[in-house]
Write a protein that holds these residues in place. Structure first.
Motif, PDB file in Angstrom:
ATOM      1  N   GLY A 288       0.807  -1.220   0.000  1.00 38.93           N
ATOM      2  CA  GLY A 288       0.000   0.000   0.000  1.00 38.93           C
ATOM      3  C   GLY A 288       0.837   1.265   0.000  1.00 38.93           C
ATOM      4  O   GLY A 288       0.578   2.192  -0.780  1.00 38.93           O
ATOM      5  N   VAL A 289       1.865   1.330   0.848  1.00 42.09           N
ATOM      6  CA  VAL A 289       2.656   2.556   0.939  1.00 42.09           C
ATOM      7  C   VAL A 289       3.530   2.750  -0.298  1.00 42.09           C
ATOM      8  O   VAL A 289       3.738   3.886  -0.746  1.00 42.09           O
ATOM      9  N   VAL A 290       4.033   1.656  -0.863  1.00 43.78           N
ATOM     10  CA  VAL A 290       4.849   1.785  -2.075  1.00 43.78           C
ATOM     11  C   VAL A 290       3.981   2.247  -3.246  1.00 43.78           C
ATOM     12  O   VAL A 290       4.364   3.150  -4.011  1.00 43.78           O
ATOM     13  N   VAL A 294       4.303   5.800  -5.303  1.00 40.17           N
ATOM     14  CA  VAL A 294       4.446   5.881  -6.762  1.00 40.17           C
ATOM     15  C   VAL A 294       3.377   6.790  -7.358  1.00 40.17           C
ATOM     16  O   VAL A 294       3.658   7.644  -8.211  1.00 40.17           O
ATOM     17  N   MET A 295       2.127   6.646  -6.892  1.00 37.68           N
ATOM     18  CA  MET A 295       1.033   7.446  -7.427  1.00 37.68           C
ATOM     19  C   MET A 295       1.190   8.917  -7.065  1.00 37.68           C
ATOM     20  O   MET A 295       0.911   9.803  -7.888  1.00 37.68           O
ATOM     21  N   PHE A 296       1.607   9.204  -5.845  1.00 39.08           N
ATOM     22  CA  PHE A 296       1.825  10.598  -5.452  1.00 39.08           C
ATOM     23  C   PHE A 296       2.956  11.209  -6.266  1.00 39.08           C
ATOM     24  O   PHE A 296       2.873  12.363  -6.694  1.00 39.08           O
ATOM     25  N   GLY A 297       4.025  10.449  -6.466  1.00 40.99           N
ATOM     26  CA  GLY A 297       5.118  10.950  -7.280  1.00 40.99           C
ATOM     27  C   GLY A 297       4.669  11.259  -8.695  1.00 40.99           C
ATOM     28  O   GLY A 297       5.024  12.301  -9.265  1.00 40.99           O
ATOM     29  N   ALA A 298       3.846  10.365  -9.268  1.00 37.55           N
ATOM     30  CA  ALA A 298       3.342  10.579 -10.631  1.00 37.55           C
ATOM     31  C   ALA A 298       2.407  11.784 -10.686  1.00 37.55           C
ATOM     32  O   ALA A 298       2.477  12.593 -11.622  1.00 37.55           O
ATOM     33  N   ALA A 400      -3.116   0.384   3.581  1.00 39.55           N
ATOM     34  CA  ALA A 400      -1.874   0.370   4.357  1.00 39.55           C
ATOM     35  C   ALA A 400      -2.145   0.323   5.855  1.00 39.55           C
ATOM     36  O   ALA A 400      -1.600  -0.521   6.570  1.00 39.55           O
ATOM     37  N   LEU A 401      -2.989   1.234   6.348  1.00 43.40           N
ATOM     38  CA  LEU A 401      -3.227   1.311   7.784  1.00 43.40           C
ATOM     39  C   LEU A 401      -4.060   0.143   8.285  1.00 43.40           C
ATOM     40  O   LEU A 401      -3.958  -0.246   9.455  1.00 43.40           O
ATOM     41  N   GLY A 402      -4.905  -0.414   7.423  1.00 44.27           N
ATOM     42  CA  GLY A 402      -5.722  -1.548   7.836  1.00 44.27           C
ATOM     43  C   GLY A 402      -4.943  -2.836   7.980  1.00 44.27           C
ATOM     44  O   GLY A 402      -5.449  -3.804   8.550  1.00 44.27           O
ATOM     45  N   ALA A 403      -3.711  -2.867   7.472  1.00 41.20           N
ATOM     46  CA  ALA A 403      -2.920  -4.096   7.511  1.00 41.20           C
ATOM     47  C   ALA A 403      -2.078  -4.234   8.770  1.00 41.20           C
ATOM     48  O   ALA A 403      -1.531  -5.306   9.026  1.00 41.20           O
ATOM     49  N   VAL A 404      -1.959  -3.144   9.566  1.00 41.13           N
ATOM     50  CA  VAL A 404      -1.066  -3.174  10.727  1.00 41.13           C
ATOM     51  C   VAL A 404      -1.865  -3.432  11.998  1.00 41.13           C
ATOM     52  O   VAL A 404      -3.095  -3.343  12.020  1.00 41.13           O
ATOM     53  N   GLU A 405      -1.141  -3.731  13.075  1.00 38.93           N
ATOM     54  CA  GLU A 405      -1.786  -3.920  14.369  1.00 38.93           C
ATOM     55  C   GLU A 405      -2.207  -2.565  14.934  1.00 38.93           C
ATOM     56  O   GLU A 405      -1.619  -1.537  14.601  1.00 38.93           O
ATOM     57  N   GLN A 416       4.165   5.904   6.257  1.00 35.46           N
ATOM     58  CA  GLN A 416       3.427   6.125   5.012  1.00 35.46           C
ATOM     59  C   GLN A 416       3.663   7.536   4.473  1.00 35.46           C
ATOM     60  O   GLN A 416       3.951   7.733   3.292  1.00 35.46           O
ATOM     61  N   ASN A 417       3.564   8.519   5.342  1.00 35.29           N
ATOM     62  CA  ASN A 417       3.751   9.898   4.919  1.00 35.29           C
ATOM     63  C   ASN A 417       5.211  10.219   4.643  1.00 35.29           C
ATOM     64  O   ASN A 417       5.526  11.091   3.825  1.00 35.29           O
ATOM     65  N   PHE A 418       6.118   9.500   5.305  1.00 38.75           N
ATOM     66  CA  PHE A 418       7.542   9.664   5.006  1.00 38.75           C
ATOM     67  C   PHE A 418       7.844   9.209   3.580  1.00 38.75           C
ATOM     68  O   PHE A 418       8.514   9.919   2.810  1.00 38.75           O
ATOM     69  N   LEU A 419       7.352   8.038   3.211  1.00 35.97           N
ATOM     70  CA  LEU A 419       7.580   7.555   1.845  1.00 35.97           C
ATOM     71  C   LEU A 419       6.911   8.458   0.826  1.00 35.97           C
ATOM     72  O   LEU A 419       7.440   8.668  -0.279  1.00 35.97           O
ATOM     73  N   ARG A 420       5.750   9.005   1.171  1.00 33.01           N
ATOM     74  CA  ARG A 420       5.096   9.953   0.262  1.00 33.01           C
ATOM     75  C   ARG A 420       5.966  11.183   0.064  1.00 33.01           C
ATOM     76  O   ARG A 420       6.140  11.660  -1.067  1.00 33.01           O
ATOM     77  N   THR A 421       6.527  11.702   1.158  1.00 33.65           N
ATOM     78  CA  THR A 421       7.381  12.886   1.083  1.00 33.65           C
ATOM     79  C   THR A 421       8.617  12.626   0.230  1.00 33.65           C
ATOM     80  O   THR A 421       8.980  13.434  -0.633  1.00 33.65           O
TER      81      THR A 421
END
Length: 520
Positions: A288-290, A294-298, A400-405, A416-421
């Motif tokens: 999800g985060v990857v 990619v989509m935010f970068g595009a 992404a957030l639904g997959a974690v504990e 997630q927001n770090f990778l987006r940045t």
């Protein structure tokens, strides 16, 4: 403003505090506070871009020196975003939000009152450090404040601020700088920050999370600062220094690479990592985060290139160019209102695929743009693209957030927001480099195919001097080269969207938002 059910606000301890059910009115107020806070911080990512000439002229500095106003904020934000999980666990989610908002307002005031580049850059660093946790913190708090049946609608509203902020930044910055003074692009943050701090403190206190006495991972923090600093500075100055033809860029690249590897090894082996990279063990989160990055970068590639092309080649003002760019974000709101009704009924991967294909089609459509197009011909595909944006922004966030504990939500939101940045920074640097390279290639191609003698003879016959002929022809070639180079960037954005489309189906079927727990 909050009605406590049975539990009390979280006290310090080892486990997560049970969220207190707020009244419907308090939920609405809390949602508005978090959306406005997030919007303000994201707006500051781009609001200063079009104001650089005003800032540089007023402070008596060059544009290259003025660029540090943007670079300093980006570096500070990139460093602090992944620390959100540690800060929330150590001090409490609500406390971090309140302190970050108050400090962001204070540094905004210093930015507005600055009369030297040094003070302004230091204040921008403060803004970046304090603004960085606000996006993931508000994202995590939305899941904690709203009950499951209202969570989807609340998250859609929050997600729209992520799109609107960067798109409206150039419009707001251009309008304020042209009609008032550049200082006000920072000073307008002050009353907003104060209001959000006061109201947020009153409403959100019952949903505070428990804290843990955690040691500070000094080595991990140092490595994080080192490799992100090297990477961000390399991306910001690389285009002006011929990339790896300059030894300084090579040194920064080597430093970023070695620092990153050392950082990953240290964080995965340390007992109390400052950034919990073990969250990537969840396949749904990792995919999800990857894909979102990619989509935010595009998407932001066009946000960066389009207004520059409109101003440099088509003669648009900063405000009008910003409006053409912002159509996508504004029309995305129209479809966003319907998302809460379907996100828990349809496989999120299908929704994401629809939104991604929609995005790719419009990228390829715009790759055929030509010079001389009118305002609405340029705006139409931007408007159409907006209708599909909410189909992948909110579902990818949920995946992404639904997959974690539950206890990992704040840390996951930070990563997630770090990778987006980082994705936006990398995409911006790469796409501007590609735009410049393609412009030179297209310019040389036109020069090789033109018949200069015939052109000179024709224009000379209507009274043009040789110098005027050369200037006129060169301007025409530059205009066409810029346009074709921009078309190429849209094509690359479309290809990136196809890559994200393939990634989405590597994830397991996401959990519905109503099934996600709010504790962290």
């Amino acid at each position: 403003m909050a009605n406590a059910a049975t539990a009390q606000p979280g006290e310090p301890g080892s486990g997560p505090a049970q969220p207190v059910m707020l009244s419907s009115r308090a939920q609405v107020v809390a949602g508005m506070v978090m959306a406005l806070s997030n919007f303000m911080v994201i707006l500051d990512l781009t609001v200063a871009n079009v104001s650089l000439p005003h800032i540089s002229g007023d402070l008596g500095i060059t544009l290259d020196q003025g660029a540090w106003v943007i670079t300093s904020y980006a570096v500070a934000e990139a460093i602090c975003v992944p620390l959100t999980g540690w800060l929330a666990a150590r001090f409490g989610t609500v406390r971090v939000f309140i302190v970050a908002m108050l400090a962001f307002g204070a540094f905004s005031l210093v930015c507005g009152l600055s009369r030297s580049l040094g003070v302004l850059v230091m204040a921008r660093i403060g803004q970046g450090l304090c603004g960085a946790p606000i996006m993931p913190i508000t994202q995590a708090l939305m899941l904690r404040v709203f009950p499951p049946e209202r969570r989807a609608k609340a998250m859609v509203g929050w997600s729209m601020t992520v799109l609107l902020g960067p798109a409206l930044g150039p419009i707001v910055g251009g309008y304020i700088s042209d009609n008032f003074s550049w200082q006000w692009i920072f000073l307008i943050n002050v009353p907003i920050a104060i209001g959000c701090t006061v109201v947020g403190g009153m409403v959100l206190r019952p949903v505070e999370t428990r804290t843990e006495r955690m040691p500070i991972d000094a080595v991990g923090l140092g490595l994080l600062v080192f490799w992100i600093g090297c990477l961000q500075i390399m991306l910001d100055i690389g285009r002006d220094h011929d990339w790896f033809g300059d030894w300084r860029i090579v040194a920064l690249a080597v430093g970023a690479g070695i620092g990153f590897v050392a950082f990953v090894i240290w964080e995965l082996t340390d007992d109390h990592p400052i950034v919990d990279l073990r969250i990537f063990r969840h396949r749904g989160f990792a995919v999800g985060v990857v894909a979102l990055a990619v989509m935010f970068g595009a998407y932001f590639s066009s946000v960066v290139v389009l207004p520059q092309w409109l101003q440099s080649s088509q003669g648009y003002s900063a405000q009008t160019a910003g409006l053409v760019t912002a159509w996508t974000a504004m029309t995305s709101i129209l479809t966003a209102v319907f998302m809460p009704r379907i996100v828990d009924k349809v496989d999120l991967r299908l929704l994401i695929s629809i939104g991604t294909v929609w995005f790719v089609i419009q990228c390829f459509n715009r790759s055929g743009w030509v010079t001389g197009m009118d305002f609405w011909s340029l705006s139409r595909p931007q408007i159409i693209q907006g209708f599909g944006m909410s189909f992948f922004i909110m579902p990818l966030t949920q995946m992404a957030l639904g997959a974690v504990e539950p206890r990992e939500v704040a840390a996951a939101a930070g990563l997630q927001n770090f990778l987006r940045t980082i994705a936006v920074a990398v995409a911006t640097s790469l796409i501007l480099t590609d735009w410049g390279n393609e412009q030179r290639i297209k310019h040389n191609g036109f020069a090789d195919t033109l018949n200069p003698d015939a052109t000179v003879h024709t224009l000379s016959g209507v009274g043009f001097s040789p110098e005027m002929v050369r200037g006129y022809v060169n301007n025409l070639v530059d205009e066409q080269a810029l346009t074709l180079a921009m078309d190429h960037t849209f094509m690359l954005s479309g290809i990136a969207g196809l890559l994200a489309l393939g990634l989405v189906w590597l994830a397991p079927r996401p959990r519905p938002l109503v099934a996600m727990q709010a504790g962290h």
